[in-house]
Design a protein around this motif. Sequence first.
Motif, PDB file in Angstrom:
ATOM      1  N   TYR A 129       3.083  10.902  -4.766  1.00 60.67           N
ATOM      2  CA  TYR A 129       2.402  11.914  -3.954  1.00 60.67           C
ATOM      3  C   TYR A 129       3.399  12.670  -3.072  1.00 60.67           C
ATOM      4  O   TYR A 129       3.211  13.849  -2.784  1.00 60.67           O
ATOM      5  CB  TYR A 129       1.322  11.261  -3.100  1.00 60.67           C
ATOM      6  CG  TYR A 129       0.414  12.245  -2.419  1.00 60.67           C
ATOM      7  CD1 TYR A 129      -0.534  12.948  -3.144  1.00 60.67           C
ATOM      8  CD2 TYR A 129       0.509  12.478  -1.052  1.00 60.67           C
ATOM      9  CE1 TYR A 129      -1.374  13.858  -2.527  1.00 60.67           C
ATOM     10  CE2 TYR A 129      -0.331  13.382  -0.431  1.00 60.67           C
ATOM     11  CZ  TYR A 129      -1.264  14.072  -1.167  1.00 60.67           C
ATOM     12  OH  TYR A 129      -2.089  14.982  -0.556  1.00 60.67           O
ATOM     13  N   VAL A 146      -1.646   9.447   0.508  1.00 60.30           N
ATOM     14  CA  VAL A 146      -2.402   9.571  -0.746  1.00 60.30           C
ATOM     15  C   VAL A 146      -3.826   9.036  -0.568  1.00 60.30           C
ATOM     16  O   VAL A 146      -4.774   9.604  -1.109  1.00 60.30           O
ATOM     17  CB  VAL A 146      -1.671   8.920  -1.946  1.00 60.30           C
ATOM     18  CG1 VAL A 146      -1.744   7.413  -1.922  1.00 60.30           C
ATOM     19  CG2 VAL A 146      -2.217   9.440  -3.259  1.00 60.30           C
ATOM     20  N   VAL A 147      -3.992   7.985   0.216  1.00 60.50           N
ATOM     21  CA  VAL A 147      -5.326   7.453   0.481  1.00 60.50           C
ATOM     22  C   VAL A 147      -6.140   8.461   1.284  1.00 60.50           C
ATOM     23  O   VAL A 147      -7.337   8.652   1.043  1.00 60.50           O
ATOM     24  CB  VAL A 147      -5.231   6.080   1.202  1.00 60.50           C
ATOM     25  CG1 VAL A 147      -6.577   5.622   1.713  1.00 60.50           C
ATOM     26  CG2 VAL A 147      -4.645   5.034   0.268  1.00 60.50           C
ATOM     27  N   ALA A 181      -7.246  11.203  -0.984  1.00 62.53           N
ATOM     28  CA  ALA A 181      -8.301  10.718  -1.877  1.00 62.53           C
ATOM     29  C   ALA A 181      -9.637  10.582  -1.130  1.00 62.53           C
ATOM     30  O   ALA A 181     -10.672  10.379  -1.758  1.00 62.53           O
ATOM     31  CB  ALA A 181      -7.911   9.380  -2.495  1.00 62.53           C
ATOM     32  N   TRP A 216      -0.190  -0.334  -6.998  1.00 62.00           N
ATOM     33  CA  TRP A 216      -0.574   0.995  -7.487  1.00 62.00           C
ATOM     34  C   TRP A 216      -0.458   2.024  -6.377  1.00 62.00           C
ATOM     35  O   TRP A 216       0.083   3.118  -6.576  1.00 62.00           O
ATOM     36  CB  TRP A 216      -2.009   1.007  -7.974  1.00 62.00           C
ATOM     37  CG  TRP A 216      -2.312   0.229  -9.199  1.00 62.00           C
ATOM     38  CD1 TRP A 216      -1.428  -0.253 -10.135  1.00 62.00           C
ATOM     39  CD2 TRP A 216      -3.611  -0.161  -9.633  1.00 62.00           C
ATOM     40  NE1 TRP A 216      -2.106  -0.918 -11.116  1.00 62.00           N
ATOM     41  CE2 TRP A 216      -3.448  -0.878 -10.835  1.00 62.00           C
ATOM     42  CE3 TRP A 216      -4.879   0.015  -9.127  1.00 62.00           C
ATOM     43  CZ2 TRP A 216      -4.514  -1.409 -11.536  1.00 62.00           C
ATOM     44  CZ3 TRP A 216      -5.955  -0.513  -9.824  1.00 62.00           C
ATOM     45  CH2 TRP A 216      -5.768  -1.218 -11.013  1.00 62.00           C
ATOM     46  N   LEU A 217      -0.982   1.679  -5.203  1.00 61.99           N
ATOM     47  CA  LEU A 217      -0.935   2.624  -4.082  1.00 61.99           C
ATOM     48  C   LEU A 217       0.501   2.972  -3.703  1.00 61.99           C
ATOM     49  O   LEU A 217       0.796   4.107  -3.352  1.00 61.99           O
ATOM     50  CB  LEU A 217      -1.694   2.065  -2.872  1.00 61.99           C
ATOM     51  CG  LEU A 217      -3.208   2.034  -2.998  1.00 61.99           C
ATOM     52  CD1 LEU A 217      -3.829   1.282  -1.826  1.00 61.99           C
ATOM     53  CD2 LEU A 217      -3.769   3.440  -3.100  1.00 61.99           C
ATOM     54  N   TRP A 245       1.685   5.402  -6.334  1.00 66.14           N
ATOM     55  CA  TRP A 245       1.039   6.704  -6.149  1.00 66.14           C
ATOM     56  C   TRP A 245       1.513   7.377  -4.873  1.00 66.14           C
ATOM     57  O   TRP A 245       1.635   8.595  -4.824  1.00 66.14           O
ATOM     58  CB  TRP A 245      -0.474   6.551  -6.135  1.00 66.14           C
ATOM     59  CG  TRP A 245      -1.041   5.997  -7.398  1.00 66.14           C
ATOM     60  CD1 TRP A 245      -0.495   6.096  -8.664  1.00 66.14           C
ATOM     61  CD2 TRP A 245      -2.230   5.241  -7.541  1.00 66.14           C
ATOM     62  NE1 TRP A 245      -1.292   5.444  -9.565  1.00 66.14           N
ATOM     63  CE2 TRP A 245      -2.368   4.910  -8.912  1.00 66.14           C
ATOM     64  CE3 TRP A 245      -3.197   4.804  -6.657  1.00 66.14           C
ATOM     65  CZ2 TRP A 245      -3.431   4.181  -9.403  1.00 66.14           C
ATOM     66  CZ3 TRP A 245      -4.265   4.067  -7.138  1.00 66.14           C
ATOM     67  CH2 TRP A 245      -4.372   3.754  -8.498  1.00 66.14           C
ATOM     68  N   VAL A 250      -9.665   0.532  -4.946  1.00 62.93           N
ATOM     69  CA  VAL A 250      -9.083   0.638  -3.606  1.00 62.93           C
ATOM     70  C   VAL A 250     -10.085   0.144  -2.571  1.00 62.93           C
ATOM     71  O   VAL A 250      -9.749  -0.657  -1.687  1.00 62.93           O
ATOM     72  CB  VAL A 250      -8.637   2.090  -3.308  1.00 62.93           C
ATOM     73  CG1 VAL A 250      -8.205   2.240  -1.857  1.00 62.93           C
ATOM     74  CG2 VAL A 250      -7.507   2.504  -4.248  1.00 62.93           C
ATOM     75  N   ALA A 277      -5.311   8.047  -7.863  1.00 62.80           N
ATOM     76  CA  ALA A 277      -5.937   7.398  -6.710  1.00 62.80           C
ATOM     77  C   ALA A 277      -7.446   7.649  -6.700  1.00 62.80           C
ATOM     78  O   ALA A 277      -8.231   6.736  -6.430  1.00 62.80           O
ATOM     79  CB  ALA A 277      -5.306   7.904  -5.421  1.00 62.80           C
TER      80      ALA A 277
END
Length: 199
Positions: A64, A114-115, A118, A56-57, A60, A84, A77
């Motif tokens: 992103y 993206v992390v 988030a 998924w990450l 994303w 996560v 995210a």
Amino acid sequence: RLAVLRRYGVLQPAEGPGRQAMHALVRQQAAELGAELDPQLRPVSEQRYVACVLGWLGEWGAMYASAKEWRLALSAARAALADVGHALALLASCPSAFDVPSVASALTNDVCSVVDSAGVLAQLAAPCAALLGAVQDGVGDEKQDAVKASLLLAQSRGLRAGGSYAAAEAAAQQAMEARQRVLGPDHTDKNKAIREQDG
């Protein structure tokens, strides 16, 4: 029956015609119940769970980086922060249970971005440190150096997000040195590593 499960969020659409995916938290709960019946099931289910979240990450992260899809990626995210966080905790608690090179290759710059947006990038430092401890040292082993470079760079970003600037700089320097060993001193990606180190 499937419509009821979809309505309550237990099932979600998956890629492919007629395919459904179980919600990650439901999958996690099912894995825990299954582990009570068969202890061998827990490590396998945890590996699959982490692989799913990293997948998924990755999606994303690619979204992103796109001018058209970044908002959707960030929203997805943020909606999956519990997943996560749980996946990162699993990586930190038992790094030897995971395929470290696969995890390292999944922690791309786009994923870190993206992390970070988030708001959970600081949580990446501990799993990266644990995974680095699981990497076998091989003198002159380019594959191990590439894995270390990826993990060190992600760890550096996590440390910087957590306010540990000196440790972040040290990890970024080690990442650049590992990349230099793999790519050679005159490779064009050395400049990319320096830019990533600068953040």
